[in-house]
Write an enzyme that holds these catalytic residues in place. Structure first.
Site, PDB file in Angstrom:
ATOM      1  N   PRO A  88       0.958  -1.284   0.115  1.00 35.70           N
ATOM      2  CG  PRO A  88      -0.521  -1.423   1.971  1.00 35.70           C
ATOM      3  CD  PRO A  88       0.589  -1.947   1.181  1.00 35.70           C
ATOM      4  CD  GLU A 115      -0.752  -5.473  10.726  1.00 32.85           C
ATOM      5  OE1 GLU A 115      -0.342  -4.434  10.449  1.00 32.85           O
ATOM      6  OE2 GLU A 115      -1.759  -6.165  10.807  1.00 32.85           O
ATOM      7  NE  ARG A 152      -7.816  -4.511 -20.727  1.00 32.83           N
ATOM      8  CZ  ARG A 152      -7.808  -3.253 -21.465  1.00 32.83           C
ATOM      9  NH1 ARG A 152      -6.936  -2.327 -21.031  1.00 32.83           N
ATOM     10  NH2 ARG A 152      -8.886  -3.146 -22.105  1.00 32.83           N
ATOM     11  CG  ASP A 166      -9.545   0.654 -22.828  1.00 26.88           C
ATOM     12  OD1 ASP A 166     -10.681   0.548 -23.289  1.00 26.88           O
ATOM     13  OD2 ASP A 166      -8.918  -0.433 -22.718  1.00 26.88           O
TER      14      ASP A 166
HETATM   15  N1  SAM Z   1       0.544  -3.089   7.576  1.00 27.04           N
HETATM   16  C1  SAM Z   1       0.454  -2.728   6.188  1.00 27.04           C
HETATM   17  C2  SAM Z   1       0.290  -1.363   6.060  1.00 27.04           C
HETATM   18  O1  SAM Z   1      -0.271  -0.656   6.934  1.00 27.04           O
HETATM   19  O2  SAM Z   1       1.106  -0.766   4.944  1.00 27.04           O
HETATM   20  C3  SAM Z   1      -0.600  -3.590   5.483  1.00 27.04           C
HETATM   21  C4  SAM Z   1      -0.420  -4.914   5.323  1.00 27.04           C
HETATM   22  S1  SAM Z   1      -1.644  -5.771   4.330  1.00 27.04           S
HETATM   23  C5  SAM Z   1      -2.698  -6.258   5.439  1.00 27.04           C
HETATM   24  C6  SAM Z   1      -0.769  -7.162   3.807  1.00 27.04           C
HETATM   25  C7  SAM Z   1      -0.360  -7.032   2.505  1.00 27.04           C
HETATM   26  O3  SAM Z   1      -1.272  -6.962   1.456  1.00 27.04           O
HETATM   27  C8  SAM Z   1       0.861  -6.075   2.028  1.00 27.04           C
HETATM   28  O4  SAM Z   1       1.821  -6.646   2.636  1.00 27.04           O
HETATM   29  C9  SAM Z   1       0.624  -6.148   0.654  1.00 27.04           C
HETATM   30  O5  SAM Z   1       1.591  -6.928  -0.225  1.00 27.04           O
HETATM   31  C10 SAM Z   1      -0.809  -6.250   0.268  1.00 27.04           C
HETATM   32  N2  SAM Z   1      -1.733  -5.026   0.097  1.00 27.04           N
HETATM   33  C11 SAM Z   1      -2.479  -4.734   0.886  1.00 27.04           C
HETATM   34  N3  SAM Z   1      -3.310  -3.632   0.402  1.00 27.04           N
HETATM   35  C12 SAM Z   1      -2.525  -3.356  -0.662  1.00 27.04           C
HETATM   36  C13 SAM Z   1      -2.531  -2.262  -1.836  1.00 27.04           C
HETATM   37  N4  SAM Z   1      -3.617  -1.232  -1.725  1.00 27.04           N
HETATM   38  N5  SAM Z   1      -1.901  -2.341  -2.862  1.00 27.04           N
HETATM   39  C14 SAM Z   1      -0.840  -3.355  -3.016  1.00 27.04           C
HETATM   40  N6  SAM Z   1      -0.869  -4.272  -2.040  1.00 27.04           N
HETATM   41  C15 SAM Z   1      -1.557  -4.574  -1.045  1.00 27.04           C
END
Ligand code: SAM
Length: 244
Positions: A88, A115, A152, A166
């Site tokens: 994220p 996490e 795609r 698109d």
């Molecule tokens: N504690 C982390 C934080 O606050 O940034 C979030 C961890 S999330 C529960 C678990 C995993 O989901 C992350 O390590 C990532 O690989 C993936 N993930 C969750 N949301 C994402 C997003 N918006 N974009 C990309 N990967 C995401």
């Protein structure tokens, strides 16, 4: 040339159907892309093949340990893969980034869980990508979103003309689309689309794309490549708004 996409995950089964279905599945059958899905637990530690542990410093949740991730990622790096951590906190996945990644010969997507990952794993990755400002339970769906957006665009995956127009590809949102029937529950297809006049159709579509973008995503207009004619049309929209 066949693009290679490897994925590192503790849930390989989540990829089974999506990578075999529809346009992505067909692209793989046509050898436009080949996939490798790697179970991180094969590098797990101990009898339970553990891949996570408690965070130093305390706090809720578990963190993915570095050793299994290094063991899974290093061989992919050695093969020349561009390693992408789904996170994220990464750069936002956009049409422009998808087009850039579609030119890479080899991607390796790393899916976090719990996490997230031990910070030291970031040393092994070339880039981090987020699919939006929200948090999912794992990186598998984000990895699939990235794969879908990229595959795609591979030459031959779909008609090039269908993604050239698109949303975002032109810098604007796409114009409204209609198919049969001509009239449905009192709603008619705009007559210009039935006229057979391609010039008129193109002008109508451009105008609609500008209108939709101005209404819904005016921020896109700041970087969209606009002609003088486009600017005149946008001026007319603001005049309409001013007079109403
Ligand atoms: N504690 C982390 C934080 O606050 O940034 C979030 C961890 S999330 C529960 C678990 C995993 O989901 C992350 O390590 C990532 O690989 C993936 N993930 C969750 N949301 C994402 C997003 N918006 N974009 C990309 N990967 C995401």
């Amino acid at each position: 040339m066949t693009m290679r996409v490897d994925v590192v995950t503790i849930f390989p089964e989540l990829f089974e159907l999506p990578l075999r279905t529809s346009i992505i599945g067909r692209a793989a059958e046509q050898a436009l892309v080949s996939f490798g899905v790697h179970d991180l637990r094969e590098h797990g530690i101990g009898r339970h093949r553990s891949v996570d542990d408690y965070p130093y410093g305390g706090g809720a949740g578990m963190v993915m340990r570095p050793e299994p991730l290094f063991a899974a990622i290093e061989p992919l790096r050695a093969q020349g893969a561009e390693v992408i951590l789904m996170d994220p906190a990464g750069e936002r996945l956009t049409d422009a980034l998808a087009r850039q990644l579609a030119r890479a010969p080899h991607l390796a997507l790393v899916c976090g869980r719990y996490e997230g990952i031990d910070e030291r794993v970031r040393h092994l990755v070339d880039r981090e990508v987020s699919i939006g400002d929200y948090v999912l339970t794992g990186g598998e769906l984000p990895a699939l979103v990235l794969i879908d957006a990229v595959v795609r665009l591979l030459p031959g995956a779909i008609l090039e003309a269908s993604h050239e127009g698109d949303s975002f590809a032109t810098g604007l949102l796409e114009y409204p689309q209609y198919t049969r029937p001509e009239s449905f529950r009192g709603m008619d297809v705009p007559p210009v689309l039935l006229s057979g006049n391609h010039g008129e159709v193109d002008r109508w579509r451009r105008r609609q794309a500008l209108r939709r973008t101005a209404d819904r995503r005016p921020d896109l207009l700041e970087s969209a490549p606009l002609t003088d004619a486009d600017r005149t049309i946008l001026g007319e929209f603001s005049d309409d708004a001013g007079s109403s």
